[in-house]
Design a protein around this motif. Structure first.
Motif, PDB file in Angstrom:
ATOM      1  N   ASP A 128      20.353   5.190   8.124  1.00  0.00           N
ATOM      2  CA  ASP A 128      20.464   3.947   8.892  1.00  0.00           C
ATOM      3  C   ASP A 128      20.552   2.772   7.914  1.00  0.00           C
ATOM      4  O   ASP A 128      19.638   2.554   7.115  1.00  0.00           O
ATOM      5  CB  ASP A 128      19.231   3.803   9.787  1.00  0.00           C
ATOM      6  N   THR A 130      20.078  -0.235   8.348  1.00  0.00           N
ATOM      7  CA  THR A 130      19.108  -1.292   8.641  1.00  0.00           C
ATOM      8  C   THR A 130      17.663  -0.806   8.545  1.00  0.00           C
ATOM      9  O   THR A 130      16.741  -1.617   8.639  1.00  0.00           O
ATOM     10  CB  THR A 130      19.329  -1.859  10.049  1.00  0.00           C
ATOM     11  N   ASN A 131      17.456   0.501   8.374  1.00  0.00           N
ATOM     12  CA  ASN A 131      16.106   1.066   8.386  1.00  0.00           C
ATOM     13  C   ASN A 131      16.026   2.244   7.417  1.00  0.00           C
ATOM     14  O   ASN A 131      16.519   3.326   7.727  1.00  0.00           O
ATOM     15  CB  ASN A 131      15.735   1.519   9.801  1.00  0.00           C
ATOM     16  N   ARG A 134      14.928   5.835   8.659  1.00  0.00           N
ATOM     17  CA  ARG A 134      15.664   6.610   9.668  1.00  0.00           C
ATOM     18  C   ARG A 134      16.891   7.269   9.046  1.00  0.00           C
ATOM     19  O   ARG A 134      17.774   6.604   8.516  1.00  0.00           O
ATOM     20  CB  ARG A 134      16.083   5.698  10.812  1.00  0.00           C
ATOM     21  N   GLN A 155      16.898  14.122  13.618  1.00  0.00           N
ATOM     22  CA  GLN A 155      16.497  12.795  13.159  1.00  0.00           C
ATOM     23  C   GLN A 155      15.221  12.859  12.322  1.00  0.00           C
ATOM     24  O   GLN A 155      14.307  13.624  12.621  1.00  0.00           O
ATOM     25  CB  GLN A 155      16.268  11.867  14.351  1.00  0.00           C
ATOM     26  N   ILE A 182      26.009   5.469  11.943  1.00  0.00           N
ATOM     27  CA  ILE A 182      25.168   4.561  12.712  1.00  0.00           C
ATOM     28  C   ILE A 182      25.738   3.157  12.550  1.00  0.00           C
ATOM     29  O   ILE A 182      26.048   2.735  11.432  1.00  0.00           O
ATOM     30  CB  ILE A 182      23.711   4.584  12.208  1.00  0.00           C
ATOM     31  N   ARG A 184      25.930  -0.631  11.972  1.00  0.00           N
ATOM     32  CA  ARG A 184      25.047  -1.595  11.303  1.00  0.00           C
ATOM     33  C   ARG A 184      24.617  -2.717  12.245  1.00  0.00           C
ATOM     34  O   ARG A 184      23.459  -3.151  12.235  1.00  0.00           O
ATOM     35  CB  ARG A 184      25.763  -2.188  10.085  1.00  0.00           C
ATOM     36  N   PRO A 187      21.961  -0.514  15.631  1.00  0.00           N
ATOM     37  CA  PRO A 187      21.539   0.817  15.194  1.00  0.00           C
ATOM     38  C   PRO A 187      21.319   1.820  16.315  1.00  0.00           C
ATOM     39  O   PRO A 187      21.161   3.021  16.042  1.00  0.00           O
ATOM     40  CB  PRO A 187      20.228   0.536  14.439  1.00  0.00           C
ATOM     41  N   ILE A 190      25.334   5.402  17.842  1.00  0.00           N
ATOM     42  CA  ILE A 190      25.569   6.520  16.919  1.00  0.00           C
ATOM     43  C   ILE A 190      26.891   7.168  17.288  1.00  0.00           C
ATOM     44  O   ILE A 190      27.180   7.398  18.474  1.00  0.00           O
ATOM     45  CB  ILE A 190      24.457   7.578  17.018  1.00  0.00           C
ATOM     46  N   GLY A 212      20.397   5.345  20.929  1.00  0.00           N
ATOM     47  CA  GLY A 212      19.685   6.029  19.863  1.00  0.00           C
ATOM     48  C   GLY A 212      19.697   7.539  19.933  1.00  0.00           C
ATOM     49  O   GLY A 212      18.897   8.197  19.264  1.00  0.00           O
TER      50      GLY A 212
END
Length: 243
Positions: A128, A130-131, A134, A155, A182, A184, A187, A190, A212
């Motif tokens: 991910d 942004t994370n 993840r 995941q 994913i 940006r 998020p 997918i 998600g």
């Protein structure tokens, strides 16, 4: 002139005979950690070549057991705060006993991802943007009878250290998953690509989730892309609906 020197240096390194796993020396991609503008990492068929000073000098991290035959490398996003997980490097090997591995010390030491990926054949993964905690990975497990199970999407919420046993998505039997992305800008969006083998050619399929991974919408893209194996190149960073 500096750029020429860097290019020449890489040529000399890559031009040497391979003495590790016998693979033909070649490059697999360039990794650029967002928060380290002077760091350049070149993924190769014999490990990683790293520069911490914008290409002036280079060091080589040799291929290890946990990265044996790795053919995909990636680096996760920077940590959201000091002392937190970020800038983790990943390596993907097609070998069933290896799979996905990660490193938190600039590729010196590597650990294998566990959980649902243990003993499975991993075909793709995506961090991910942004994370850093993840990570999604596509894998096919083998049951006790030796039967290969359908490709599934798993995941991890701890940066790829362990993967949940419950899959987010299960592809049809004998349909390899060949791409994960994913968005940006959102998020929760997918994209996943797989294909079904036909008598002649392949039937490419794109599936999308906007929550998600709880629910999925299937898009048959063969009419537009033909009977081919289709991978996802990228999702527009500003538009989650543009692939």
């Amino acid at each position: 002139m500096a750029g020429l020197a860097v290019s020449l240096g890489l040529f000399l390194v890559l031009g040497r005979p391979a003495r590790a796993d016998g693979a033909v020396p070649g490059s697999l991609g360039i990794l650029l950690p967002i928060d380290k503008p002077q760091e350049i990492v070149l993924g190769t068929t014999f490990g990683l070549i790293i520069s911490d000073d914008g290409g002036a000098t280079w060091v080589w991290t040799c291929e290890q057991v946990a990265t044996s035959m790795a053919n995909v490398y990636a680096v996760g996003p920077p940590p959201p705060a000091a002392g937190m997980l970020g800038d983790r490097f990943y390596a993907l090997s097609p070998l069933q006993e290896v799979g996905l591995s990660f490193s938190d010390d600039e590729t010196c030491m590597w650990q294998l991802a566990t959980g649902a990926l243990t003993g499975a054949t991993v075909t793709d993964f995506f961090v991910d943007p942004t994370n850093p905690k993840r990570v999604l990975a596509a894998a096919s497990a083998t049951n006790d009878a030796g039967d290969v199970q359908p490709a599934s999407l798993y995941q991890s919420l701890d940066g790829g250290t362990t993967f949940d046993s419950a899959p987010l998505f299960v592809a049809p039997a004998n349909a390899p998953i060949v791409g994960i992305e994913i968005a940006r800008s959102d998020p929760n969006v997918i994209y996943l690509a797989y294909y079904v083998t036909l008598t002649v050619g392949r039937d490419p399929v794109l599936v999308r989730s906007s929550d998600g991974g709880k629910n999925w919408t299937t898009l048959d893209v063969q009419a537009a892309l033909g009977p081919n194996m289709v991978r996802i190149f990228a999702v527009d960073p500003g538009d989650p609906d543009l692939v």
